[in-house]
Design a protein around this motif. Structure first.
Motif, PDB file in Angstrom:
ATOM      1  N   PRO A 195       0.737  -1.123   0.197  1.00 30.06           N
ATOM      2  CA  PRO A 195       0.152   0.076   0.127  1.00 30.06           C
ATOM      3  C   PRO A 195       0.869   1.304   0.112  1.00 30.06           C
ATOM      4  CG  PRO A 195      -0.748  -1.552   1.572  1.00 30.06           C
ATOM      5  CD  PRO A 195       0.482  -1.881   1.039  1.00 30.06           C
ATOM      6  N   VAL A 198       2.200   1.727  -3.632  1.00 32.39           N
ATOM      7  CA  VAL A 198       1.045   2.399  -4.510  1.00 32.39           C
ATOM      8  C   VAL A 198       0.718   3.719  -4.177  1.00 32.39           C
ATOM      9  CG1 VAL A 198      -1.566   2.049  -5.120  1.00 32.39           C
ATOM     10  CG2 VAL A 198       0.113   0.024  -5.154  1.00 32.39           C
ATOM     11  N   LEU A 199       0.664   4.107  -2.719  1.00 37.04           N
ATOM     12  CA  LEU A 199       0.193   5.515  -2.530  1.00 37.04           C
ATOM     13  C   LEU A 199       1.121   6.644  -2.948  1.00 37.04           C
ATOM     14  CD1 LEU A 199      -2.110   6.858  -1.011  1.00 37.04           C
ATOM     15  CD2 LEU A 199      -0.563   6.965   0.878  1.00 37.04           C
ATOM     16  N   ILE A 220       0.802   3.848 -11.839  1.00 40.66           N
ATOM     17  CA  ILE A 220      -0.290   3.991 -10.795  1.00 40.66           C
ATOM     18  C   ILE A 220      -1.121   5.288 -11.194  1.00 40.66           C
ATOM     19  CG2 ILE A 220      -0.795   4.441  -8.316  1.00 40.66           C
ATOM     20  CD1 ILE A 220       0.637   1.829  -8.865  1.00 40.66           C
ATOM     21  N   LEU A 222      -3.416   7.389 -10.062  1.00 45.54           N
ATOM     22  CA  LEU A 222      -4.021   7.880  -8.788  1.00 45.54           C
ATOM     23  C   LEU A 222      -3.557   9.699  -9.117  1.00 45.54           C
ATOM     24  CD1 LEU A 222      -3.626   5.617  -5.942  1.00 45.54           C
ATOM     25  CD2 LEU A 222      -5.769   6.148  -6.918  1.00 45.54           C
ATOM     26  N   ARG A 226      -2.153  12.845  -3.090  1.00 50.89           N
ATOM     27  CA  ARG A 226      -3.017  12.036  -2.574  1.00 50.89           C
ATOM     28  C   ARG A 226      -3.026  11.570  -1.025  1.00 50.89           C
ATOM     29  NH1 ARG A 226       0.560   7.728  -5.975  1.00 50.89           N
ATOM     30  NH2 ARG A 226       0.119   8.249  -8.300  1.00 50.89           N
ATOM     31  N   GLU A 231      -7.035   4.827  -0.498  1.00 48.91           N
ATOM     32  CA  GLU A 231      -6.950   3.251  -0.551  1.00 48.91           C
ATOM     33  C   GLU A 231      -8.251   2.677  -0.802  1.00 48.91           C
ATOM     34  OE1 GLU A 231      -5.280   2.248   3.281  1.00 48.91           O
ATOM     35  OE2 GLU A 231      -3.260   3.152   2.764  1.00 48.91           O
ATOM     36  N   PHE A 236      -6.612   1.957  -6.768  1.00 50.84           N
ATOM     37  CA  PHE A 236      -5.755   1.717  -5.474  1.00 50.84           C
ATOM     38  C   PHE A 236      -5.726   0.131  -5.537  1.00 50.84           C
ATOM     39  CE2 PHE A 236      -4.007   0.792  -1.327  1.00 50.84           C
ATOM     40  CZ  PHE A 236      -3.056   1.939  -1.198  1.00 50.84           C
ATOM     41  N   THR A 240      -2.784  -2.497  -6.036  1.00 53.80           N
ATOM     42  CA  THR A 240      -2.337  -3.714  -5.020  1.00 53.80           C
ATOM     43  C   THR A 240      -2.609  -4.961  -4.965  1.00 53.80           C
ATOM     44  OG1 THR A 240      -4.315  -3.193  -3.522  1.00 53.80           O
ATOM     45  CG2 THR A 240      -2.523  -1.898  -2.867  1.00 53.80           C
TER      46      THR A 240
END
Lengths: 256, 263
Positions: A195, A198-199, A220, A222, A226, A231, A236, A240
């Motif tokens: 996580p 990814v974040l 990614i 996103l 962020r 999540e 997201f 993951t």
């Protein structure tokens, strides 16, 4: 900006056996890109980071930054290690100034910048304290300031939040994103946490072990800025899950 | 409240050893009187006090002479051991050359060497300082060298990542890290310096507490010899404590790096 071309790394273990840590790794990292390296232990992600940082040299292939082959640590690269690795005898300010002092470029501007950085991470007033007087999270904040004091173009982070508790970890993750937004840098970030990767990342490089190689690179998508609310988003979740499948195989997901 | 309990603890730290010594001397005095032990065998503390007191002036000069030898020998140990330890740890080749020589200096009996040194260096202060140095410096070199190589690899890596030169690595990382090791070596060295100075004075001196012990026993002034002995142990304790205090005042972080902050 950073070009890793067909890099392999073989270590000589103590009993004389050759251990292949990396094989045929190729990766291009753009300027101001945030790239996370994830993978199980022994996949060579830390070795790859050390190669980019010039702390170790490849056995085959080439690592270059802006076209120049990396042969030793460069002054435009900042390191954050897993432990804060602060000098216990030096004050926080002196610790932050350490890279400038080692490179022999210490000026009043560095001192000013160090104070600014410490203020930015909430350590104003702790300049004269010694590391033992700070909590683990505060020490790692100082470690990040130290990496930034020379205003490097490239930040190499080797599981910087790995030794911290979960709450401090989330706090510092947010802080790092803020710093990266304020002063864009090319960041290569090694982590065990999917996580977290990814974040933080624009791209997550998933590695597999024995010998270490790149299994897949995942974009990614996103939006930034962020936060942890993301999540819940399906992008997201998808990312993951994909990374988890790559690392553990799909069997692990069914068992979970 | 914390201050009070700390003061109390401190008082106890000082009081308990002092009381122990006082009881010991009282028992000694009582035993001498009760068993009527002759003073030329084991004199009572009171006899030591009286006889040494009669010679207060000369004893003072002997004490100063020994202190000078001890301090100069100790200083030589410090000044020579530090660069020697750095040399030992920077290059395996140099270590290969120096280590056997170091061991050689330690395997020579210093008492046997002292008269030879007098022949070479003359009957003056210098051979005494050299003997003191030879007795005291070895553990210091070993412990500084141990400290220089005990630096965690992460700190060395940090230095490398900051492009630290070899010299800066030693000066800014290895030496500061080695400070607690340096001090444990210094504590051994200061104690051994007293031993070395007395050994040197046995062989070659016209003054000093070692010389006083030799001459007073020769003339059956046994209580004075005992007095010199007590002054020597006091000197050892005081010098040792000075090293401890210097470490505490100037390098407080070296005592316990994992102790939580005072604030």
């Amino acid at each position: 900006m950073i070009a890793i071309e067909g890099v392999g790394k073989t270590f000589q273990s103590r009993d004389g056996d050759a251990v292949e840590a990396l094989r045929g790794v190729s990766l291009q990292i753009r300027r101001n890109e945030f790239v996370c390296l994830v993978g199980p232990s022994g996949c060579g992600k830390s070795t790859l980071l050390r190669l980019v940082g010039g702390l170790t040299l490849p056995s085959s292939g080439r690592v270059s930054i802006d076209g120049t082959t990396v042969a030793e640590p460069r002054s435009d690269t900042g390191f954050v290690f897993q432990a804060a690795t602060l000098l216990p005898w030096a004050t926080i300010l002196d610790n932050v100034l350490f890279p400038a002092r080692m490179m022999g470029v210490l000026t009043g501007a560095h001192v000013e910048r160090a104070r600014e950085l410490l203020t930015m991470v909430g350590l104003a007033g702790f300049e004269g304290k010694h590391p033992r007087e700070l909590s683990g999270g505060m020490q790692q904040r100082a470690g990040i300031c130290r990496a930034l004091v020379n205003d490097p173009d490239i930040l190499l982070m080797d599981e910087p939040f790995g030794a911290l508790d979960a709450l401090t970890r989330e706090e510092l993750t947010l802080e790092l994103m803020r710093i990266a937004a304020e002063r864009p840098k090319t960041i290569l970030f090694v982590t065990h946490s999917i996580p977290e990767a990814v974040l933080l990342a624009d791209r997550v490089v998933v590695m597999s072990p024995r010998p270490g190689r790149i299994a897949e690179i995942i974009d990614i998508d996103l939006p930034r800025p962020r936060d942890f609310d993301m999540e819940a988003r399906h992008e997201f979740q998808d990312a993951t899950r994909r990374i988890r499948d790559l690392i553990f195989g799909s069997r692990a997901r069914r068992a979970a | 409240m914390r201050g009070k309990s700390a003061a109390l603890r401190h008082a106890r730290e000082v009081f308990v050893p002092l009381a122990t010594i006082a009881v010991l001397f009282a028992a000694w005095e009582a035993a001498c009187r009760f068993f009527a032990i002759p003073a030329y065998l084991v004199p009572a503390p009171s006899a030591i006090w009286v006889d040494t007191g009669k010679l207060a002036g000369p004893v003072f000069h002997h004490t100063v002479a020994t202190t000078v030898t001890v301090l100069l020998g100790f200083l030589a140990s410090f000044v020579i051991s530090l660069p020697l330890a750095i040399l030992l740890t920077t290059s395996p080749t140099i270590a290969g050359v120096i280590y056997p020589l170091l061991v050689l200096t330690q395997s020579i009996p210093k008492v046997a060497l002292a008269p030879i040194l007098v022949v070479i260096l003359g009957a003056n202060e210098l051979p005494r300082i050299v003997v003191t140095f030879l007795v005291a410096f070895f553990p210091l070199v070993l412990s500084v060298a141990a400290g220089l190589v005990a630096v965690p690899p992460e700190l060395i890596e940090l230095g490398r990542s900051c492009r630290a030169s070899r010299w800066k690595e030693i000066w800014r990382i290895r030496l500061p890290y080695a400070v607690p090791f340096v001090f444990s070596g210094l504590k051994a060295a200061i104690t051994l310096s007293v031993v070395g100075a007395v050994v040197a004075e046995f062989v070659n001196a016209d003054r000093g507490l070692g010389y006083l012990i030799v001459t007073s026993t020769a003339f059956f002034q046994v209580p004075v010899a005992w007095g010199a002995l007590i002054i020597l142990s006091l000197m050892g304790i005081v010098l040792f404590q000075i090293v401890v205090i210097v470490e505490r005042v100037f390098f407080p972080w070296s005592l316990s790096s994992d102790r939580p902050g005072a604030s």
